[in-house]
Design a protein around this motif. Structure first.
Motif, PDB file in Angstrom:
ATOM      1  N   LEU A   1      -1.265  22.463   9.003  1.00 31.95           N
ATOM      2  CA  LEU A   1       0.055  21.877   8.820  1.00 31.95           C
ATOM      3  C   LEU A   1       0.174  20.504   9.463  1.00 31.95           C
ATOM      4  CD1 LEU A   1       2.975  22.006   7.847  1.00 31.95           C
ATOM      5  CD2 LEU A   1       3.522  23.257   9.931  1.00 31.95           C
ATOM      6  N   SER A   2      -0.308  20.349  10.687  1.00 30.10           N
ATOM      7  CA  SER A   2      -0.183  19.053  11.375  1.00 30.10           C
ATOM      8  C   SER A   2      -0.920  17.955  10.616  1.00 30.10           C
ATOM      9  CB  SER A   2      -0.696  19.151  12.809  1.00 30.10           C
ATOM     10  OG  SER A   2      -2.048  19.554  12.819  1.00 30.10           O
ATOM     11  N   GLU A   3      -2.107  18.258  10.134  1.00 28.96           N
ATOM     12  CA  GLU A   3      -2.880  17.281   9.358  1.00 28.96           C
ATOM     13  C   GLU A   3      -2.193  17.006   8.024  1.00 28.96           C
ATOM     14  OE1 GLU A   3      -5.748  14.507   8.575  1.00 28.96           O
ATOM     15  OE2 GLU A   3      -5.423  15.573  10.445  1.00 28.96           O
ATOM     16  N   ALA A   4      -1.648  18.045   7.405  1.00 24.85           N
ATOM     17  CA  ALA A   4      -0.942  17.881   6.131  1.00 24.85           C
ATOM     18  C   ALA A   4       0.281  16.986   6.300  1.00 24.85           C
ATOM     19  CB  ALA A   4      -0.529  19.239   5.566  1.00 24.85           C
ATOM     20  N   MET A   5       1.005  17.138   7.403  1.00 25.03           N
ATOM     21  CA  MET A   5       2.175  16.297   7.644  1.00 25.03           C
ATOM     22  C   MET A   5       1.774  14.842   7.824  1.00 25.03           C
ATOM     23  SD  MET A   5       4.482  18.808  10.008  1.00 25.03           S
ATOM     24  CE  MET A   5       5.766  17.603  10.243  1.00 25.03           C
ATOM     25  N   SER A   6       0.692  14.596   8.524  1.00 22.14           N
ATOM     26  CA  SER A   6       0.197  13.242   8.729  1.00 22.14           C
ATOM     27  C   SER A   6      -0.221  12.615   7.400  1.00 22.14           C
ATOM     28  CB  SER A   6      -0.989  13.282   9.698  1.00 22.14           C
ATOM     29  OG  SER A   6      -1.646  12.053   9.737  1.00 22.14           O
TER      30      SER A   6
ATOM     31  N   ARG B   1       1.409   9.404   5.022  1.00 20.97           N
ATOM     32  CA  ARG B   1       0.650   8.259   4.486  1.00 20.97           C
ATOM     33  C   ARG B   1       0.779   8.167   2.977  1.00 20.97           C
ATOM     34  NH1 ARG B   1      -4.601   9.308   7.886  1.00 20.97           N
ATOM     35  NH2 ARG B   1      -5.045  10.396   5.970  1.00 20.97           N
ATOM     36  N   VAL B   2       0.722   9.319   2.307  1.00 12.24           N
ATOM     37  CA  VAL B   2       0.876   9.321   0.842  1.00 12.24           C
ATOM     38  C   VAL B   2       2.269   8.841   0.463  1.00 12.24           C
ATOM     39  CG1 VAL B   2       0.978  10.787  -1.213  1.00 12.24           C
ATOM     40  CG2 VAL B   2      -0.836  11.120   0.452  1.00 12.24           C
ATOM     41  N   PHE B   3       3.291   9.301   1.203  1.00  7.66           N
ATOM     42  CA  PHE B   3       4.660   8.899   0.898  1.00  7.66           C
ATOM     43  C   PHE B   3       4.841   7.392   1.076  1.00  7.66           C
ATOM     44  CE2 PHE B   3       9.212   8.396   2.000  1.00  7.66           C
ATOM     45  CZ  PHE B   3       9.727   8.765   0.769  1.00  7.66           C
ATOM     46  N   ALA B   4       4.248   6.822   2.121  1.00  3.62           N
ATOM     47  CA  ALA B   4       4.334   5.372   2.335  1.00  3.62           C
ATOM     48  C   ALA B   4       3.679   4.620   1.174  1.00  3.62           C
ATOM     49  CB  ALA B   4       3.681   4.997   3.652  1.00  3.62           C
TER      50      ALA B   4
ATOM     51  N   HIS C   1      -2.823   2.680 -13.795  1.00  7.60           N
ATOM     52  CA  HIS C   1      -3.352   3.696 -12.878  1.00  7.60           C
ATOM     53  C   HIS C   1      -3.862   3.022 -11.605  1.00  7.60           C
ATOM     54  CE1 HIS C   1      -2.975   6.783 -15.877  1.00  7.60           C
ATOM     55  NE2 HIS C   1      -3.526   5.955 -16.744  1.00  7.60           N
ATOM     56  N   PRO C   2      -3.224   3.319 -10.462  1.00  8.95           N
ATOM     57  CA  PRO C   2      -3.718   2.745  -9.201  1.00  8.95           C
ATOM     58  C   PRO C   2      -5.009   3.432  -8.779  1.00  8.95           C
ATOM     59  CG  PRO C   2      -1.895   4.219  -8.801  1.00  8.95           C
ATOM     60  CD  PRO C   2      -2.062   4.124 -10.297  1.00  8.95           C
ATOM     61  N   LYS C   3      -5.617   2.919  -7.713  1.00  8.65           N
ATOM     62  CA  LYS C   3      -6.837   3.522  -7.204  1.00  8.65           C
ATOM     63  C   LYS C   3      -6.551   4.948  -6.754  1.00  8.65           C
ATOM     64  CE  LYS C   3      -8.631  -0.793  -5.406  1.00  8.65           C
ATOM     65  NZ  LYS C   3      -9.002  -1.535  -4.188  1.00  8.65           N
ATOM     66  N   PRO C   4      -7.492   5.868  -6.923  1.00  4.58           N
ATOM     67  CA  PRO C   4      -7.263   7.244  -6.483  1.00  4.58           C
ATOM     68  C   PRO C   4      -7.076   7.324  -4.987  1.00  4.58           C
ATOM     69  CG  PRO C   4      -9.398   7.013  -7.588  1.00  4.58           C
ATOM     70  CD  PRO C   4      -8.769   5.668  -7.532  1.00  4.58           C
ATOM     71  N   PHE C   5      -6.269   8.283  -4.554  1.00  8.86           N
ATOM     72  CA  PHE C   5      -5.998   8.481  -3.129  1.00  8.86           C
ATOM     73  C   PHE C   5      -7.118   9.279  -2.504  1.00  8.86           C
ATOM     74  CE2 PHE C   5      -4.298  11.362   0.129  1.00  8.86           C
ATOM     75  CZ  PHE C   5      -3.958  10.407   1.064  1.00  8.86           C
ATOM     76  N   SER C   6      -7.597   8.822  -1.380  1.00  7.83           N
ATOM     77  CA  SER C   6      -8.592   9.567  -0.622  1.00  7.83           C
ATOM     78  C   SER C   6      -8.006   9.867   0.745  1.00  7.83           C
ATOM     79  CB  SER C   6      -9.860   8.735  -0.475  1.00  7.83           C
ATOM     80  OG  SER C   6     -10.762   9.414   0.335  1.00  7.83           O
ATOM     81  N   PRO C   7      -7.665  11.132   1.035  1.00  8.54           N
ATOM     82  CA  PRO C   7      -6.922  11.458   2.254  1.00  8.54           C
ATOM     83  C   PRO C   7      -7.735  11.459   3.527  1.00  8.54           C
ATOM     84  CG  PRO C   7      -7.326  13.439   1.057  1.00  8.54           C
ATOM     85  CD  PRO C   7      -7.869  12.306   0.242  1.00  8.54           C
ATOM     86  N   SER C   8      -8.578  10.783   3.750  1.00  6.52           N
ATOM     87  CA  SER C   8      -9.115  10.742   5.074  1.00  6.52           C
ATOM     88  C   SER C   8      -9.709   9.450   5.439  1.00  6.52           C
ATOM     89  CB  SER C   8     -10.260  11.511   5.300  1.00  6.52           C
ATOM     90  OG  SER C   8     -11.088  10.464   5.676  1.00  6.52           O
TER      91      SER C   8
END
Length: 122
Positions: free
Chosen positions: A84-89, A93-96, A115-122
């Motif tokens: 959850l903590s990592e998901a919130m972080s 970032r995704v929301f911004a 189509h923007p660049k794909p999101f990479s979450p880390s």
């Protein structure tokens, strides 16, 4: 005593007026122990977090201007984490990034179907 009265008596015994929570009863090493049960979470920690199985997702309704052009009502991205903590972080970032992209689209600097660049979450 009928079943309704029995159930009511059990509920009265399980209610702790000081903490205003239900108390779960269990046996520990043959000794009867009571502890307050954890209240179930009633709302998400983040309004755009969605949990499916063990993995969290970012989910946000798209504005009509964008959804009419791209045939989707919601944006949903895997955050690729069960924590959850990592998901919130990651959700923050995704929301911004989403807000920046939405601003560009709404002000006309970019088309809603590009189509923007794909999101990479880390």
């Amino acid at each position: 005593m009928n079943s309704d009265q029995t159930r009511k008596a059990q509920e009265d015994r399980d209610y702790d007026p000081l903490s205003q929570t239900r108390v779960s009863h269990r046996r520990v090493d043959g000794i009867h122990a009571s502890e307050p049960s954890r209240p179930s979470p009633r709302r998400a920690a983040d309004p755009y977090l969605l949990r499916r199985g063990r993995i969290y997702y970012f989910r946000k309704r798209l504005p009509k201007v964008i959804s009419e052009n791209c045939c989707r009502t919601f944006l949903r991205l895997s955050l690729r984490t069960p924590l959850l903590s990592e998901a919130m972080s990651r959700s923050a970032r995704v929301f911004a990034a989403y807000q920046r992209a939405e601003t560009r689209v709404m002000t006309g600097h970019e088309s809603a179907t590009s189509h923007p660049k794909p999101f990479s979450p880390s």
